[in-house]
Design an enzyme around this catalytic site. Structure first.
Site, PDB file in Angstrom:
ATOM      1  N   LYS A 165       0.818  -1.218   0.000  1.00  0.00           N
ATOM      2  CA  LYS A 165       0.000   0.000   0.000  1.00  0.00           C
ATOM      3  C   LYS A 165       0.852   1.269   0.000  1.00  0.00           C
ATOM      4  O   LYS A 165       0.343   2.336  -0.295  1.00  0.00           O
ATOM      5  CB  LYS A 165      -0.962  -0.018   1.178  1.00  0.00           C
ATOM      6  CG  LYS A 165      -2.007  -1.119   1.045  1.00  0.00           C
ATOM      7  CD  LYS A 165      -3.055  -1.043   2.136  1.00  0.00           C
ATOM      8  CE  LYS A 165      -4.158  -2.064   1.929  1.00  0.00           C
ATOM      9  NZ  LYS A 165      -3.718  -3.443   2.300  1.00  0.00           N
ATOM     10  N   ASP A 166       2.147   1.135   0.306  1.00  0.00           N
ATOM     11  CA  ASP A 166       3.037   2.293   0.217  1.00  0.00           C
ATOM     12  C   ASP A 166       3.019   2.902  -1.185  1.00  0.00           C
ATOM     13  O   ASP A 166       3.093   4.113  -1.332  1.00  0.00           O
ATOM     14  CB  ASP A 166       4.481   1.892   0.561  1.00  0.00           C
ATOM     15  CG  ASP A 166       4.713   1.798   2.074  1.00  0.00           C
ATOM     16  OD1 ASP A 166       4.088   2.566   2.827  1.00  0.00           O
ATOM     17  OD2 ASP A 166       5.522   0.948   2.483  1.00  0.00           O
TER      18      ASP A 166
END
Ligand SMILES: *Cc1c(COP(=O)(O)O)cnc(C)c1O
Length: 435
Positions: free
Chosen positions: A107-108
């Site tokens: 999700k970064d």
């Protein structure tokens, strides 16, 4: 480029509107009006391109109308400040390691891109009020978004998470940050958190008084950049002469990651087929089998970032395939595993290969092992570093895995969460104090 709603009952939006609104006002999800096929020459030479060059080409296809090329280049470069390697686990099975970013989860990528895109639009916009980002998390979204926006001027982030249902390691990555980040500990489930966020966007009093934006995987600025690394996976396999018959397996919860892969495929990426791996929350598998989509309350599992009972991005998958069940089930097969199967898989893979899977990646690895056919090369998305689930992983593997430095740094912080019920009016009252 314009963005339409999957419910088709509101006018199309610009990119900046779609990013700020998150969800369309008819409750649909935004989709780009065009998904262009990249030229064949791009794929011919892709193995000689770096991840950054590949990502730039894909990004231009979506965002070139709305952002100057040099600015877009900086946004992409800043977003991808870490490697995304493809690691061979055994025979024809490869792991696409998406956990080398600041919060050790895939999700970064989307969160860092969205934070930078928001900063770009805020600095050019005429509305100079504070932007409030509302994000519901089952674990990893909160940390990725909070860290993506940490210290970004003009933006406050409010992370809603289900009390007692995220691991202490996950919690410390968004609940200890302070500054422009507030963590709200909700007495309820992840679905409750998601409902509270959606409810706030539908409340015209709130949207009139506050500049609200969502950062869930429904936001186009989070979901589209996730397509970058599917192209990179193909490039790195092609480099090794292993690009024929690529099958991609995605551990799925809200289905943003898988949908980004389907978009990459629509752009011409030669993926033969996809597998969606679930934990016990097997709503999508049920849909593939019966043609009926039957959402229900999520149940808690050891792969908790996939504990979703009503995956938001299902609407986008339907939209991509014109609602055709036969096309969807022709392109995607499913799988679902309970906690004991996930644990057995982690043990089995570790003993045979030495590779440490996290519980999410384990679902995908198992599905690939079961469904890969001769001649195919399988890539599964390893969506989080196993150390994010350290206690679970250590217990299952009966070992002590190493904790990366950037994770232990978070664990030294002090929790500063605000308690909240799962009642919509309580959340509204909280938001009104920000006016
Ligand atoms: C969020 C998450 C998932 C699920 O991704 P979706 O895009 O919601 O399907 C899988 N694994 C991990 C580790 C996650 O954090």
């Amino acid at each position: 480029m314009k963005y339409y709603s999957t419910n088709h009952s509101v006018p199309e939006a610009s990119l900046s509107e779609a990013v700020v609104k998150g969800l369309a006002s008819d409750r649909g999800l935004f989709m780009p009006e065009r998904i262009e096929r990249l030229p064949a020459g791009f794929f011919d030479g892709i193995d000689r391109m770096s991840f950054h060059e590949i990502a730039m080409s894909v990004a231009r296809s979506f965002f070139a109308d709305d952002i100057e090329p040099e600015e877009l280049d900086v946004i992409v470069k800043d977003t991808l400040s870490f490697p995304v390697p493809v690691v061979r686990v055994e025979d024809d099975i490869y792991s696409l390691e998406l956990f080398h970013g600041p919060t050790l989860a895939f999700k970064d990528v989307g969160a860092r891109f969205m934070a930078r895109l928001s900063r770009y639009f805020i600095s050019r916009g005429s509305d100079h009020r504070t932007v409030h980002v509302l994000v519901a998390t089952s674990g990893d979204t909160g940390s990725a978004v909070a860290n993506g926006f940490l210290g970004v001027e003009g933006v406050c982030v409010h992370v809603l998470y289900p009390k007692g249902k995220v691991s202490p390691i996950q919690e410390c990555q968004f609940a200890t940050l302070g500054h422009n980040i507030t963590a709200l500990e909700v007495d309820g489930s992840f679905d409750d958190c998601q409902r509270l966020v959606k409810g706030a966007f539908m409340d015209s009093e709130l949207t009139g008084k506050l500049l609200l934006t969502s950062a869930n995987s429904i936001n186009v600025a989070r979901f589209l950049p996730q397509s970058f690394y599917y192209f990179n996976a193909y490039a790195r396999l092609k480099e090794q002469g292993r690009d024929e018959e690529m099958v991609v397996c995605v551990p799925s919860g809200n289905f943003g990651n898988l949908t980004a892969g389907l978009v990459a495929h629509r752009m011409g990426l030669p993926v033969k087929r996809f597998i969606a791996a679930n934990n016990a929350n097997d709503i999508f598998l049920g849909y593939l089998r019966s043609g009926v989509y039957a959402p229900r309350q999520s149940v808690a599992t050891i792969a908790n970032a996939m504990d979703v009972g009503d995956p938001s991005n299902f609407a986008r998958i339907l939209d991509l395939y014109g609602g055709s069940h036969s096309e969807i089930s022709g392109m995607i097969s499913g799988a679902a595993y309970d906690d004991s199967q996930i644990a057995d898989t982690m043990r089995d893979c570790y003993r045979r290969t030495g590779y440490v899977l996290d519980p999410h990646g384990a679902c995908a690895y198992k599905a690939l092992r079961e469904q890969l056919r001769p001649g195919e090369v399988g890539v599964f998305l390893e969506t989080a570093h196993p150390a994010k689930f350290r206690d679970t992983v250590n217990t299952i593997l009966d070992t002590e895995i190493a904790v990366p430095e950037r994770l232990s740094a978070f664990m030294k912080g002090v929790k500063q969460s605000v308690s909240m019920t799962n009642d919509q009016t309580d959340f509204k009252d909280y938001l009104l104090t920000l006016v």
